[in-house]
Structures are given as structure tokens and as C-alpha cells.
Write a protein that holds these residues in place. Structure first.
Motif, PDB file in Angstrom:
ATOM      1  N   ILE A  83       9.181   1.996 -11.676  1.00  0.00           N
ATOM      2  CA  ILE A  83       8.202   1.020 -11.185  1.00  0.00           C
ATOM      3  C   ILE A  83       8.369   0.788  -9.688  1.00  0.00           C
ATOM      4  CG2 ILE A  83       7.511  -1.405 -11.305  1.00  0.00           C
ATOM      5  CD1 ILE A  83       8.222  -1.276 -14.302  1.00  0.00           C
ATOM      6  N   LEU A  84       9.613   0.599  -9.241  1.00  0.00           N
ATOM      7  CA  LEU A  84       9.857   0.294  -7.838  1.00  0.00           C
ATOM      8  C   LEU A  84       9.598   1.499  -6.938  1.00  0.00           C
ATOM      9  CD1 LEU A  84      13.114  -1.807  -8.284  1.00  0.00           C
ATOM     10  CD2 LEU A  84      10.847  -2.671  -7.715  1.00  0.00           C
ATOM     11  N   SER A  85      10.045   2.676  -7.339  1.00  0.00           N
ATOM     12  CA  SER A  85       9.888   3.859  -6.488  1.00  0.00           C
ATOM     13  C   SER A  85       8.426   4.278  -6.377  1.00  0.00           C
ATOM     14  CB  SER A  85      10.740   5.018  -7.017  1.00  0.00           C
ATOM     15  OG  SER A  85      10.438   5.285  -8.377  1.00  0.00           O
ATOM     16  N   LEU A  86       7.717   4.302  -7.507  1.00  0.00           N
ATOM     17  CA  LEU A  86       6.297   4.655  -7.454  1.00  0.00           C
ATOM     18  C   LEU A  86       5.496   3.566  -6.740  1.00  0.00           C
ATOM     19  CD1 LEU A  86       5.660   6.241 -10.980  1.00  0.00           C
ATOM     20  CD2 LEU A  86       5.991   7.401  -8.793  1.00  0.00           C
ATOM     21  N   GLY A  87       5.925   2.300  -6.899  1.00  0.00           N
ATOM     22  CA  GLY A  87       5.252   1.217  -6.194  1.00  0.00           C
ATOM     23  C   GLY A  87       5.349   1.357  -4.688  1.00  0.00           C
ATOM     24  N   LEU A  88       6.464   1.925  -4.199  1.00  0.00           N
ATOM     25  CA  LEU A  88       6.609   2.168  -2.767  1.00  0.00           C
ATOM     26  C   LEU A  88       5.842   3.408  -2.312  1.00  0.00           C
ATOM     27  CD1 LEU A  88      10.417   1.413  -2.272  1.00  0.00           C
ATOM     28  CD2 LEU A  88       8.517   0.123  -1.298  1.00  0.00           C
ATOM     29  N   CYS A  89       5.721   4.406  -3.194  1.00  0.00           N
ATOM     30  CA  CYS A  89       5.076   5.676  -2.837  1.00  0.00           C
ATOM     31  C   CYS A  89       3.549   5.603  -2.843  1.00  0.00           C
ATOM     32  CB  CYS A  89       5.503   6.766  -3.821  1.00  0.00           C
ATOM     33  SG  CYS A  89       6.910   7.728  -3.256  1.00  0.00           S
ATOM     34  N   PHE A  90       3.004   5.014  -3.882  1.00  0.00           N
ATOM     35  CA  PHE A  90       1.568   5.108  -4.119  1.00  0.00           C
ATOM     36  C   PHE A  90       0.702   4.603  -2.958  1.00  0.00           C
ATOM     37  CE2 PHE A  90       1.465   5.362  -9.054  1.00  0.00           C
ATOM     38  CZ  PHE A  90       1.856   6.684  -8.957  1.00  0.00           C
ATOM     39  N   PRO A  91       0.989   3.423  -2.382  1.00  0.00           N
ATOM     40  CA  PRO A  91       0.084   2.933  -1.325  1.00  0.00           C
ATOM     41  C   PRO A  91      -0.104   3.917  -0.176  1.00  0.00           C
ATOM     42  CG  PRO A  91       1.545   1.173  -2.046  1.00  0.00           C
ATOM     43  CD  PRO A  91       2.036   2.425  -2.702  1.00  0.00           C
ATOM     44  N   LEU A  92       0.993   4.505   0.304  1.00  0.00           N
ATOM     45  CA  LEU A  92       0.873   5.420   1.443  1.00  0.00           C
ATOM     46  C   LEU A  92       0.204   6.729   1.031  1.00  0.00           C
ATOM     47  CD1 LEU A  92       1.409   5.824   4.406  1.00  0.00           C
ATOM     48  CD2 LEU A  92       3.657   6.745   3.845  1.00  0.00           C
ATOM     49  N   LEU A  93       0.550   7.258  -0.139  1.00  0.00           N
ATOM     50  CA  LEU A  93      -0.075   8.498  -0.602  1.00  0.00           C
ATOM     51  C   LEU A  93      -1.585   8.334  -0.754  1.00  0.00           C
ATOM     52  CD1 LEU A  93       2.392   9.858  -3.332  1.00  0.00           C
ATOM     53  CD2 LEU A  93       1.973  10.784  -1.058  1.00  0.00           C
ATOM     54  N   ILE A  94      -1.990   7.183  -1.260  1.00  0.00           N
ATOM     55  CA  ILE A  94      -3.416   6.947  -1.472  1.00  0.00           C
ATOM     56  C   ILE A  94      -4.111   6.616  -0.162  1.00  0.00           C
ATOM     57  CG2 ILE A  94      -5.064   5.380  -2.575  1.00  0.00           C
ATOM     58  CD1 ILE A  94      -3.172   5.283  -4.968  1.00  0.00           C
ATOM     59  N   TRP A  95      -3.452   5.819   0.675  1.00  0.00           N
ATOM     60  CA  TRP A  95      -4.040   5.423   1.950  1.00  0.00           C
ATOM     61  C   TRP A  95      -4.297   6.639   2.834  1.00  0.00           C
ATOM     62  CZ3 TRP A  95      -3.500  -0.179   2.984  1.00  0.00           C
ATOM     63  CH2 TRP A  95      -4.301  -0.592   4.039  1.00  0.00           C
ATOM     64  N   GLN A  96      -3.354   7.566   2.821  1.00  0.00           N
ATOM     65  CA  GLN A  96      -3.474   8.757   3.663  1.00  0.00           C
ATOM     66  C   GLN A  96      -4.298   9.873   3.023  1.00  0.00           C
ATOM     67  OE1 GLN A  96      -2.292   9.275   6.907  1.00  0.00           O
ATOM     68  NE2 GLN A  96      -2.113   7.050   6.756  1.00  0.00           N
ATOM     69  N   LYS A  97      -4.734   9.677   1.786  1.00  0.00           N
ATOM     70  CA  LYS A  97      -5.583  10.624   1.063  1.00  0.00           C
ATOM     71  C   LYS A  97      -4.896  11.981   0.858  1.00  0.00           C
ATOM     72  CE  LYS A  97      -8.648   9.786   4.238  1.00  0.00           C
ATOM     73  NZ  LYS A  97      -8.152   8.539   4.824  1.00  0.00           N
ATOM     74  N   LEU A  98      -3.555  11.973   0.883  1.00  0.00           N
ATOM     75  CA  LEU A  98      -2.807  13.211   0.716  1.00  0.00           C
ATOM     76  C   LEU A  98      -2.972  13.780  -0.689  1.00  0.00           C
ATOM     77  CD1 LEU A  98      -0.780  15.317   1.741  1.00  0.00           C
ATOM     78  CD2 LEU A  98       1.067  13.737   1.145  1.00  0.00           C
ATOM     79  N   ILE A  99      -3.069  12.908  -1.684  1.00  0.00           N
ATOM     80  CA  ILE A  99      -3.171  13.371  -3.066  1.00  0.00           C
ATOM     81  C   ILE A  99      -4.481  14.113  -3.293  1.00  0.00           C
ATOM     82  CG2 ILE A  99      -3.399  12.582  -5.456  1.00  0.00           C
ATOM     83  CD1 ILE A  99      -1.312  10.548  -4.966  1.00  0.00           C
ATOM     84  N   ILE A 100      -5.547  13.709  -2.592  1.00  0.00           N
ATOM     85  CA  ILE A 100      -6.832  14.391  -2.764  1.00  0.00           C
ATOM     86  C   ILE A 100      -6.813  15.653  -1.921  1.00  0.00           C
ATOM     87  CG2 ILE A 100      -9.337  14.121  -2.738  1.00  0.00           C
ATOM     88  CD1 ILE A 100      -8.947  11.137  -2.733  1.00  0.00           C
TER      89      ILE A 100
END
Length: 596
Positions: A208-225
Motif C-alpha cells: 500500500i505504501l510503496s504503490l501509494g508513493l509510485c502511482f501519483p508520479l507515474l500517472i502524472w507523467q503519463k509514463l504508463i501510457i
């Protein structure tokens, strides 16, 4: 969107069955939690499938037919085991309408987000073109002579290559990254559910804590798409660390009958697969190998087994890289061979320096650049400020974890600390960008939080709040830090109410709503407003390009850009005056070599 949900469901079943066969072989039956076995099996199966397809690309193009045959063979082998057939029946008994609805809802939400227009620069630069080459020709000798980025070998592209066909061509480029985002969200949901029913373990809090730290930046930067191989390495860093925690919690995880095949080999298998995706996973490979040979009693047999498994798994990567660039680990300028199609060690050295300097300067390197003056410029970018905060928090967390556990009998913290610190130093020295180090930067703070999952100290919470707030004021960029602050506050509330039934469930609702608002804000910041019901938008060729010819090679060269996107092969931003076919009668299939 709906095409993703259907395909991901099918792929999850295939990966689970393939991974379950591996997990059963190494004694995974001793893992009591069904959710843990499901997720470990699926990640193992996903890595195995990409490696199998990658190996086959050395001999055949990765067409839809080849991909279908591979999946049928994998399913046949997996289902031939009576244990796997039994686990399928037991798993079916655990299904319920509520779980199916929850699974489908999560699938649709992730697919809706992923089904957006891809704008990530490197996907247009070489990701999609590399996928096209694999799909149509498999490995092509000398391909790095066409474009040096084609020398960046990744097994991750092999997973998507068979799907680049028909109506899905140039539409499913983000298929792989979307699938692992779905897996990560599924794992996050399982951990949240365990917390809801008051049955959470340390590993659940870590996720929960590690993904909670990762997700905002990955999504904000659109890297996953995108098709970026950085995404699976980031998430696999978290998953491998989680796996180490799961295994370390087992008091008897070593196999007394066969000391070479037990649960400790799982992180090694995942990390070797991560390295074939991108060499930035080197710290993962080193620490997982150490865990395999040291977690149980030291034996030379385990060292030999670990080395043999690693080498055999990495062999397709080394061969593929030598065939495309002449260097076994391009752009690493080590052991480059003098072949007719080799780009040479000097080219590889220059390419490595370009990657490092681009990460340091977030763009072209200025003429006055030296070993240190990039730091001030580096801090001017928002994502680098986020990275700096995570570096500082990781270092502070490392001190706290070490002081807390250095006397304890459980040595799991040594591997988490080593991985986080080694990965962080590796990133800062090689290429200081969040894409290469986000996973490493989150695991130590997440592990510290997981240690306090029952008696979280409000002093520690205030300490993190104070440090983060101070950095926000000093650096002068607030949005990213406010997200971190909000996550810390929500998690603090979450844990403060732990084991108080009503307040606890209220805290869960607050956390879920808070994270939802953060992700929604991130999505809005990226301008994602359109929903594509069936298929994602098609990736287009460059709007301006010219057809050129050199040495009987016809190719497309983009104008005013170095991105080919979905242009037909051969496309390159380079002039091919010094390149020719290895065999003019066979054309592209024969590969390329330097002009004689």
C-alpha cells in the motif's frame, strides 16, 4: 477500452497458470494466503511469457500465429500437472459475484485510463518501431546501424509484438504497461481488503505504501501510457521486495529435500526477467542473487545453481544484443565485438554518456557542462524535485530501519536496505531520473511504514510531515510535495484507527477517497477527458516525412523530428549513407552491415 479488459483477463489466466506451475515446483504450496499465491504466480508467468517470446524472436518473427502457438503450448504444459488442475478447481470455489464485480470494475477503470493517446517521447522515438521489427522480422542483425536506439534490447517489447496486427496495430502499444498497472492495482486491492477485515500483514502495508508513493508520479507523467520498459522495472522492484518480505515471514522457506529449489529462487527469477527488460534492474539482480545464496545456509551448490539459472535466462538477451549492435549489453561499451554490423565500443560509450547527460540536464548538454554544475539545473525540474525528496526520505528511513532492526534475528531488512541504497546510488550515478529509480526510492520508506503498521508512532508521522513541508518551502515547488503530504496524513490516520472497527473502516474510506482524488487530479492535469469505448486511438505516422534511398535501401526520414511513431519500416531519423544490406538479394531479412 473494452478490448483491453477482455485481453487482460485472458492474459491474467495464462500468466497465472504458467506461473503457478513454476511456483508449485519451488514449494509455493506452503504459502497460506491465496492472494499471495495468485499474485506471485501471475508475475512469474508474465515474466516467463515475455522471456519465451523474446527467445523465439531469435528464430521467428513474433506474429500473431507464433504468439498463439506459444500460449497454447504454455497452457498445455501448465495444465498437464495434477496440482495445477486441483488449484484451478479450488480457486473457482473461492469466486463470488462480489469478487467478480470488483475485478471487472477495476479492470474497466484501468483500461479506461490506459486507452488514451500515447504522447511519451521515447515511444515515438523507438519503442513502437522496435515492436514492429520484432513483429515482422524478429531479430535483425545490424539493426542498431539503422538507429542506435534499436540496440536497446528489451524482452518487454516481445510481449506486445504478436498483438501488433490487424485492427490492433498501432493501437495496443500500451497493452503491456496497462496490464501490469492492472496487476498492481489488483494487488493493492487485495491488501486493502485484508486490512479491511483486520487480517493484514507487514507485506500488505508495504504494498500500500510503496504503490501509494509510485502511482501519483507515474500517472502524472503519463509514463504508463506508453511501451516504456521503465514501468515494469519500477513495479517489479516493489513486487520483488514484497516477495522477499513474504518469503522471510515463512519460518521454513528453505527446501530440506532439494536445497537448490525453494521459495528463495522466486525473487531471482523475477529479477533476471527484469534485467532482460532493462539493465537498470541490475541492483535487483545483484540483491536477489544474494538473497538466494545467503537466505538459507551457504552452499556452493546454491551459488552454482543461481549462476547457471541467471546465465541461461540472460543468454537470449546477450545473443540478441550482439546480433543487433555487436555489443552484448549495448549501450554498455564492454566486450563489444568487431563484427561487420557492430556499432563499436566507442559508439556505445558515447551513447551511454548521452543518456547520462540527458538525465542530468533534462535536455541537450550545454557546452560548459562538467561533473557537478548540472545539479542546480537538475533541481529546476518538478520531477527531479520529487526524486530529491524521495532520496532524502529514503536516507532518513534507512537510518531509522537500521537502528530499529540491527539487533533483530530477521535479516529481511538487510536486503530491503541494500536494494534501496544500491538502486538509489546506481540511479544517481548512471542517470539521475525518476524513470530509473522510482522503485528503489520508495521501498525503504514503505518498509519503515510497514514496520509500524500496528503501532505507528505519531512522532514519526510528524517527522516526515515536517521534513516534507520544509523541503516544499525550500525548493519552492508545492504540488508534488502536497501530494506526498496528503498521502502521509491519510496513511497516518489510517494506522491511528487500526484495530478500532468503526474508526478503522472510516479511515479506510478516507484513504481510498483521498487517493482517488489525487489520481483524478493527476488524470485531469494530463488532459485525459475522452473515453474510447472499444479500441484506443491509433498511433499515427509523422505528419511530415520524406522517402529516401541509399545503397538500395529505401527508408522514411521524418522532417523536423527524430520520432517515427507508426511510420512503415524502414524509418529512421538518420541518413543511411554508410549502411548496406548484408545480402542484397534477401533484403531486410538478411540484416544490415557497414558499407564496405
Amino acid at each position: 477500452m473494452l478490448s483491453f479488459t477482455i485481453a487482460w483477463t485472458f492474459l491474467l489466466i495464462v500468466c497465472y497458470l504458467l506461473g503457478a506451475a513454476i511456483l508449485t515446483r519451488v514449494g509455493g504450496d506452503c504459502l497460506e494466503q491465496v492472494g499471495d499465491r495468485l499474485m506471485i504466480s501471475t508475475w512469474l508467468g508474465l515474466i516467463s511469457l515475455s522471456l519465451i517470446l523474446f527467445t523465439i524472436s531469435l528464430f521467428f518473427p513474433l506474429s500473431l500465429t507464433v504468439g498463439t502457438i506459444v500460449i497454447i503450448c504454455c497452457l498445455s504444459i501448465a495444465c498437464s500437472s495434477s496440482k495445477i488442475r486441483t488449484s484451478i478447481r479450488n480457486f473457482q470455489l473461492l469466486l463470488s459475484p462480489a469478487k467478480i464485480i470488483g475485478f471487472s470494475t477495476l479492470n474497466i477503470i484501468v483500461a479506461t485510463y490506459i486507452s488514451q493517446k500515447i504522447i511519451w517521447f521515447d515511444t515515438g522515438l523507438y519503442h513502437f518501431q522496435a515492436i514492429q521489427w520484432l513483429s515482422r522480422f524478429g531479430v535483425v542483425p545490424g539493426l542498431a546501424l539503422i538507429h542506435n536506439r534499436f540496440g536497446f534490447v528489451s524482452s518487454w517489447f516481445a510481449l506486445v509484438a504478436p498483438l501488433n496486427v490487424g485492427i490492433f496495430q498501432a493501437r495496443w502499444t500500451a497493452f503491456g504497461n496497462g496490464f501490469i498497472l492492472f496487476l498492481a492495482c489488483l494487488q493493492l486491492s487485495i491488501s486493502l481488503f485484508r486490512i479491511w477485515i483486520n487480517n493484514a500483514q507487514k507485506a500488505d502495508w508495504f504494498i500500500i505504501l510503496s504503490l501509494g508513493l509510485c502511482f501519483p508520479l507515474l500517472i502524472w507523467q503519463k509514463l504508463i501510457i506508453s511501451a516504456s520498459p521503465d514501468v515494469p522495472v519500477i513495479l517489479l522492484t516493489i513486487i520483488i521486495s514484497w516477495t522477499i518480505l513474504i518469503i522471510a515471514d515463512k519460518h521454513q522457506f528453505c527446501n530440506p529435500e532439494n536445497s537448490s529449489l525453494d521459495l528463495t529462487i522466486i525473487p531471482l527469477l523475477l529479477s533476471v526477467g527484469a534485467f532482460t527488460i532493462k539493465p537498470s534492474a541490475l541492483p535487483l539482480l545483484v540483491i536477489s542473487f544474494s538473497f538466494y545464496i545467503l537466505a538459507c545456509q551457504w552452499q556452493w551448490r546454491r551459488f552454482v545453481w543461481g549462476s547457471a539459472i541467471s546465465l541461461m535466462t540472460l543468454l537470449p538477451l546477450l545473443i540478441f544484443s550482439i546480433l543487433t549492435s555487436g555489443c552484448p549489453l549495448y549501450p554498455v561499451p564492454i566486450l563489444c565485438l568487431n563484427l561487420p554490423w557492430s556499432v563499436g565500443a566507442e559508439n556505445a560509450k558515447v551513447m551511454s554518456k548521452i543518456i547520462q547527460n540527458w538525465a542530468r540536464w533534462s535536455g541537450p548538454t550545454p557546452t560548459n557542462a562538467n561533473a557537478w554544475n548540472w545539479i542546480a539545473d537538475w533541481l529546476n525540474y518538478n520531477t527531479n524535485q520529487f526524486t530529491l525528496v524521495l532520496v532524502i526520505i529514503s536516507l532518513i528511513s534507512s537510518i531509522k530501519v537500521f537502528k530499529q532492526l540491527r539487533i533483530g534475528k530477521n535479516n529481511e531488512y538487510k536486503y530491503i536496505l541494500s536494494l534501496g541504497i544500491f538502486g538509489m546510488v546506481f540511479m544517481l550515478l548512471q542517470a539521475p531520473t525518476f524513470r530509473f529509480g522510482l522503485g528503489y526510492l520508495t521501498i525503504i520508506p514503505a518498509y519503515l511504514g510497514a514496520l509500524y503498521y500496528q503501532k505507528f508512532s505519531s512522532i514519526v508521522a510528524l517527522f516526515f510531515l515536517g521534513i516534507t513541508g520544509l523541503l516544499a518551502l525550500v525548493v519552492g515547488w508545492y504540488k508534488t510535495f502536497l501530494i506526498i503530504l496528503l498521502i502521509i496524513v491519510l496513511v497516518s490516520l489510517f494506522i491511528q484507527f487500526y484495530q478500532r472497527t468503526r474508526g478503522f473502516k472510516l479511515a479506510i474510506i478516507i484513504v481510498v477517497l483521498g487517493l482517488t482524488l489525487i489520481l483524478n487530479k493527476a488524470i485531469q492535469a494530463g488532459g485525459y477527458t475522452q473515453i474510447y469505448l472499444w479500441l484506443p486511438p491509433e498511433m499515427k505516422a509523422p505528419s511530415r516525412s520524406e522517402v529516401k534511398s541509399a545503397n538500395n535501401i529505401d527508408y522514411i526520414k521524418p522532417k523536423n523530428s527524430n520520432q517515427c511513431w507508426a511510420a512503415e519500416l524502414i524509418c529512421t531519423p538518420n541518413n543511411l549513407q554508410n549502411v548496406q544490406f548484408r545480402d542484397a538479394s534477401k533484403g531486410i531479412k538478411s540484416g544490415f552491415k557497414k558499407l564496405e
